[in-house]
Scaffold this active site. Structure first.
Site, PDB file in Angstrom:
ATOM      1  N   HIS A  58      14.434 -12.065  30.800  1.00  0.00           N
ATOM      2  CA  HIS A  58      14.513 -10.792  31.540  1.00  0.00           C
ATOM      3  C   HIS A  58      13.935  -9.652  30.720  1.00  0.00           C
ATOM      4  CE1 HIS A  58      15.773  -7.401  33.894  1.00  0.00           C
ATOM      5  NE2 HIS A  58      15.962  -8.230  34.891  1.00  0.00           N
TER       6      HIS A  58
ATOM      7  N   HIS B 137      14.359 -13.430  40.154  1.00  0.00           N
ATOM      8  CA  HIS B 137      13.194 -13.337  39.266  1.00  0.00           C
ATOM      9  C   HIS B 137      12.473 -14.677  39.171  1.00  0.00           C
ATOM     10  CE1 HIS B 137      13.592  -9.269  37.916  1.00  0.00           C
ATOM     11  NE2 HIS B 137      14.826  -9.445  37.484  1.00  0.00           N
TER      12      HIS B 137
ATOM     13  N   GLU C 287      10.725  -7.508  31.898  1.00  0.00           N
ATOM     14  CA  GLU C 287      10.707  -6.146  31.355  1.00  0.00           C
ATOM     15  C   GLU C 287      10.583  -6.272  29.834  1.00  0.00           C
ATOM     16  OE1 GLU C 287      14.102  -3.807  32.548  1.00  0.00           O
ATOM     17  OE2 GLU C 287      14.023  -4.637  34.565  1.00  0.00           O
TER      18      GLU C 287
HETATM   19 CO    CO Z   1      15.989  -7.759  36.873  1.00  0.00          CO
END
Ligand code: CO
Length: 295
Positions: free
Chosen positions: A177, A240, A208
């Site tokens: 993540h 995701h 990210e």
């Molecule tokens: Co997220």
């Protein structure tokens, strides 16, 4: 009262015996409970990872009630609409209090101690400050990646998911993540180095944070791999994994790899589905000495 002379040894033994007599009933009466805290998921296909974690903890702590909390209010609201009720951290603590638990083991199911973990910790501490007498001790188990041993255990677990399927020369790209404003970034760096040391065709990048898809592109270039296995590095293979990693949208990792004329091979296994990962979470719950009531 007659004075009974005691030798130092005898008085020490007597004191020890007395301490034991006083402490034993208290120890025996102490009821432990577990609060498992995850970000949460509303994707039904991602559920197996959380179900496996639930089973693992119930087997490891057979005498402790297991209560779940999701930190994401959006996910909790989505589930509520479907009639699935999972509370937040406060609701979890209240439930354990109702079950007359003395000692709470809170286990974070986050991957790194980033934003979500810090928020959970703040919530816990502030609730305990307002309810100081509810529990005797509240231990906080750290997230998945804290030590070098964690990184090595997780590395082995992650590589086992494609073992026997991934052929020599094929790349494995993991999607973590990450966090756009730092904090978890250095933990990701540590995990990246552990992984690439174990397997130089394994690369960890994040949705990210500072290590994005460009890292996968760089690894493709240097390895000249034509087959790229894609695996989520998140506890569940949720939104995701299904969209940003393996989805049909042009900006997913799979689509970008396909656009290069290469073959993506998604493996939608959440970290929670890997026994080696679950073992780390259980170890953290067992080893935690971080009593939030002692401040
Ligand atoms: Co997220």
């Amino acid at each position: 009262m007659r004075y009974i002379p005691t030798t130092p040894l005898r008085s020490t033994l007597l004191a020890l015996l007395l301490t034991l007599c006083l402490a034993l009933p208290a120890l025996a009466a102490q009821k432990e409970g577990l609060l498992l805290v995850a970000f949460g998921t509303s994707v039904p296909e991602a559920q197996p990872a959380l179900t496996a974690i639930d089973k693992e903890f119930k087997a490891a702590f057979p005498h402790s009630p297991v209560v779940w909390a999701y930190t994401s209010s959006i996910i909790r609201a989505k589930l509520e609409k479907r009639g699935v009720h999972i509370g937040d951290v406060t609701a979890g603590l209240e439930e354990l209090a109702r079950q007359k638990v003395d000692v709470v083991r809170v286990q974070s199911l986050h991957v790194v101690a980033g934003e979500e973990f810090s928020e959970m910790e703040r919530l816990l501490v502030s609730w305990l400050a307002r309810h100081p007498d509810t529990f005797k001790a509240v231990y906080l188990g750290r997230p998945l990646l804290e030590s070098r041993q964690d990184a090595e255990d997780v590395c082995r677990a992650v590589l086992s998911a494609t073992e026997g399927k991934r052929k020599p020369g094929e790349l494995l790209a993991l999607m973590g993540h990450g966090q756009s404003h730092g904090r978890g970034d250095m933990v990701i760096e540590g995990m990246r180095s552990t992984l690439s040391f174990a397997d130089n065709l394994a690369v960890l990048a994040t949705v990210e944070g500072s290590r994005g898809f460009d890292q996968v592109l760089a690894a493709i270039k240097t390895s000249r791999a034509s087959v790229i296995w894609l695996q989520p590095f998140m506890v569940v293979a949720g939104d995701h994994a299904r969209n940003d990693l393996a989805g049909d949208e042009p900006d997913s990792w799979a689509s970008q790899i396909r656009a290069l004329g290469l073959t993506p091979r998604p493996v939608l296994t959440g970290l929670g589905e890997l026994p080696g990962v679950r073992a780390v979470f259980v170890r953290h719950a067992r080893d935690s000495r971080d009593d939030l009531l002692k401040q």
